[in-house]
Design an enzyme around this catalytic site. Structure first.
Site, mmCIF file in Angstrom:
data_model
loop_
_atom_site.group_PDB
_atom_site.id
_atom_site.type_symbol
_atom_site.label_atom_id
_atom_site.label_comp_id
_atom_site.label_asym_id
_atom_site.label_seq_id
_atom_site.Cartn_x
_atom_site.Cartn_y
_atom_site.Cartn_z
ATOM 1 N N ARG A 153 1.129 11.747 -10.101
ATOM 2 C CA ARG A 153 1.631 10.384 -9.856
ATOM 3 C C ARG A 153 3.035 10.167 -10.433
ATOM 4 O O ARG A 153 3.793 9.337 -9.948
ATOM 5 C CB ARG A 153 0.719 9.349 -10.534
ATOM 6 C CG ARG A 153 -0.617 9.139 -9.863
ATOM 7 C CD ARG A 153 -1.260 7.882 -10.428
ATOM 8 N NE ARG A 153 -2.695 7.875 -10.249
ATOM 9 C CZ ARG A 153 -3.331 7.502 -9.143
ATOM 10 N NH1 ARG A 153 -2.641 7.109 -8.096
ATOM 11 N NH2 ARG A 153 -4.641 7.530 -9.081
ATOM 12 N N ASP B 178 -3.984 5.828 6.152
ATOM 13 C CA ASP B 178 -4.583 7.044 6.695
ATOM 14 C C ASP B 178 -5.540 6.619 7.821
ATOM 15 O O ASP B 178 -5.098 6.325 8.926
ATOM 16 C CB ASP B 178 -5.277 7.772 5.533
ATOM 17 C CG ASP B 178 -5.786 9.148 5.896
ATOM 18 O OD1 ASP B 178 -5.396 9.673 6.940
ATOM 19 O OD2 ASP B 178 -6.590 9.712 5.131
ATOM 20 N N GLU C 219 0.845 -1.207 0.000
ATOM 21 C CA GLU C 219 0.000 0.000 0.000
ATOM 22 C C GLU C 219 0.878 1.253 0.000
ATOM 23 O O GLU C 219 1.991 1.239 0.527
ATOM 24 C CB GLU C 219 -0.920 -0.045 1.236
ATOM 25 C CG GLU C 219 -1.762 1.181 1.493
ATOM 26 C CD GLU C 219 -2.783 1.511 0.408
ATOM 27 O OE1 GLU C 219 -2.398 1.531 -0.780
ATOM 28 O OE2 GLU C 219 -3.943 1.800 0.753
ATOM 29 N N ASP C 220 0.349 2.327 -0.569
ATOM 30 C CA ASP C 220 1.119 3.578 -0.587
ATOM 31 C C ASP C 220 1.073 4.299 0.762
ATOM 32 O O ASP C 220 2.106 4.577 1.358
ATOM 33 C CB ASP C 220 0.650 4.503 -1.734
ATOM 34 C CG ASP C 220 -0.869 4.731 -1.758
ATOM 35 O OD1 ASP C 220 -1.584 4.214 -0.873
ATOM 36 O OD2 ASP C 220 -1.346 5.432 -2.674
ATOM 37 N N PHE D 123 -1.289 16.360 2.954
ATOM 38 C CA PHE D 123 -1.758 15.712 1.737
ATOM 39 C C PHE D 123 -0.569 15.450 0.828
ATOM 40 O O PHE D 123 0.119 16.355 0.384
ATOM 41 C CB PHE D 123 -2.852 16.502 1.011
ATOM 42 C CG PHE D 123 -3.583 15.603 0.059
ATOM 43 C CD1 PHE D 123 -4.595 14.759 0.515
ATOM 44 C CD2 PHE D 123 -3.199 15.522 -1.276
ATOM 45 C CE1 PHE D 123 -5.219 13.859 -0.352
ATOM 46 C CE2 PHE D 123 -3.824 14.628 -2.146
ATOM 47 C CZ PHE D 123 -4.840 13.801 -1.674
HETATM 48 P P1 IMP Z 1 -7.503 4.959 4.482
HETATM 49 O O1 IMP Z 1 -8.470 3.925 4.070
HETATM 50 O O2 IMP Z 1 -8.170 6.135 5.143
HETATM 51 O O3 IMP Z 1 -6.362 4.427 5.315
HETATM 52 O O4 IMP Z 1 -6.925 5.613 3.159
HETATM 53 C C1 IMP Z 1 -5.925 5.042 2.436
HETATM 54 C C2 IMP Z 1 -6.012 5.474 0.998
HETATM 55 O O5 IMP Z 1 -6.348 6.861 0.872
HETATM 56 C C3 IMP Z 1 -4.652 5.306 0.352
HETATM 57 O O6 IMP Z 1 -4.621 4.111 -0.360
HETATM 58 C C4 IMP Z 1 -4.573 6.479 -0.585
HETATM 59 O O7 IMP Z 1 -5.049 6.086 -1.853
HETATM 60 C C5 IMP Z 1 -5.508 7.498 -0.047
HETATM 61 N N1 IMP Z 1 -4.755 8.563 0.638
HETATM 62 C C6 IMP Z 1 -4.623 8.751 1.966
HETATM 63 N N2 IMP Z 1 -3.862 9.808 2.232
HETATM 64 C C7 IMP Z 1 -3.503 10.333 1.037
HETATM 65 C C8 IMP Z 1 -2.696 11.466 0.647
HETATM 66 O O8 IMP Z 1 -2.145 12.210 1.465
HETATM 67 N N3 IMP Z 1 -2.536 11.653 -0.684
HETATM 68 C C9 IMP Z 1 -3.123 10.852 -1.626
HETATM 69 N N4 IMP Z 1 -3.866 9.791 -1.306
HETATM 70 C C10 IMP Z 1 -4.069 9.528 0.010
HETATM 71 MG MG MG Z 2 -4.588 3.951 -2.429
#
Ligand code: IMP
Ligand code: MG
Length: 180
Positions: A164, A102, A98-99, A151
């Site tokens: 990207r 959050d 995963e990138d 962000f």
């Molecule tokens: P979560 O489900 O809230 O943990 O969100 C994770 C997903 O939200 C990641 O796979 C990202 O695609 C996206 N995401 C969360 N933070 C960022 C950010 O700062 N920039 C771009 N995408 C983000």
């Molecule tokens: Mg993602």
């Protein structure tokens, strides 16, 4: 994109050293096992491609794409798979790539879902982690680095499909024209 400024957070050299460190650890831990890397599209594909080329063990690779419904930048409760896994995970060691973590909801959803496919083990490797934003319990087993609540874009990670392609990691801030 107009109206936003990109601020460099992590250089190419720093990314390379983070990726090398993760690859060394993973190569050691999974030596002699049947490892499948499951990459979450789209954001993690650049990280995956660098990481897999630094591994010293054979791996299989597959991709999933998830859609989360929420307002703008926030992941809410409802997550769906829009592109599912295609290779068998039965009795394999699975590492989700995963990138950014959050709220943790995306990974929690995917891990629970892949667990139903009877893998031998299932772990998570994330490049970045905004730990202060967590809403559900989720810890990466392999983590690149923690970041503040910013962000993030670049190195595969987008803002409305922009940025990207950037080889470094940036955080985005709005440009305040009243101060110029
Ligand atoms: P979560 O489900 O809230 O943990 O969100 C994770 C997903 O939200 C990641 O796979 C990202 O695609 C996206 N995401 C969360 N933070 C960022 C950010 O700062 N920039 C771009 N995408 C983000
Ligand atoms: Mg993602």
């Amino acid at each position: 994109m107009e109206g936003y400024r990109l601020n460099r957070l992590i250089t190419q050299e720093q990314i390379a050293s983070i990726v090398q460190g993760l690859a060394d650890q993973i190569s050691k831990d999974y030596n002699g096992r049947e490892l499948v890397l499951v990459c979450i599209l789209k954001g993690a594909f650049v990280f995956l491609s660098d990481l897999m080329r630094h591994l010293r063990i054979p791996v299989q690779v597959d991709f999933v794409r998830l859609a989360s419904y929420g307002s703008g930048m926030k992941t809410c409760g409802k997550i769906e798979i829009t592109k599912d896994i295609e290779i068998s995970l039965e009795k394999k060691d699975v590492l989700i790539i995963e990138d950014i973590i959050d709220s943790g909801r995306t990974l929690q959803f995917l891990r629970d879902r892949l667990t139903l496919l009877n893998p031998r083990s299932i772990k998570v490797c994330a490049l970045l982690d905004k730990k202060t934003r967590r809403e559900v319990e989720m810890e990466a087993d392999y983590l690149g680095t923690e970041v503040d609540d910013l962000f993030i874009v670049g190195y595969g990670i987008d803002f409305n499909e922009h940025y990207r392609h950037l080889p470094e990691i940036y955080y985005v801030t709005p440009i305040d024209h009243s101060k110029e």
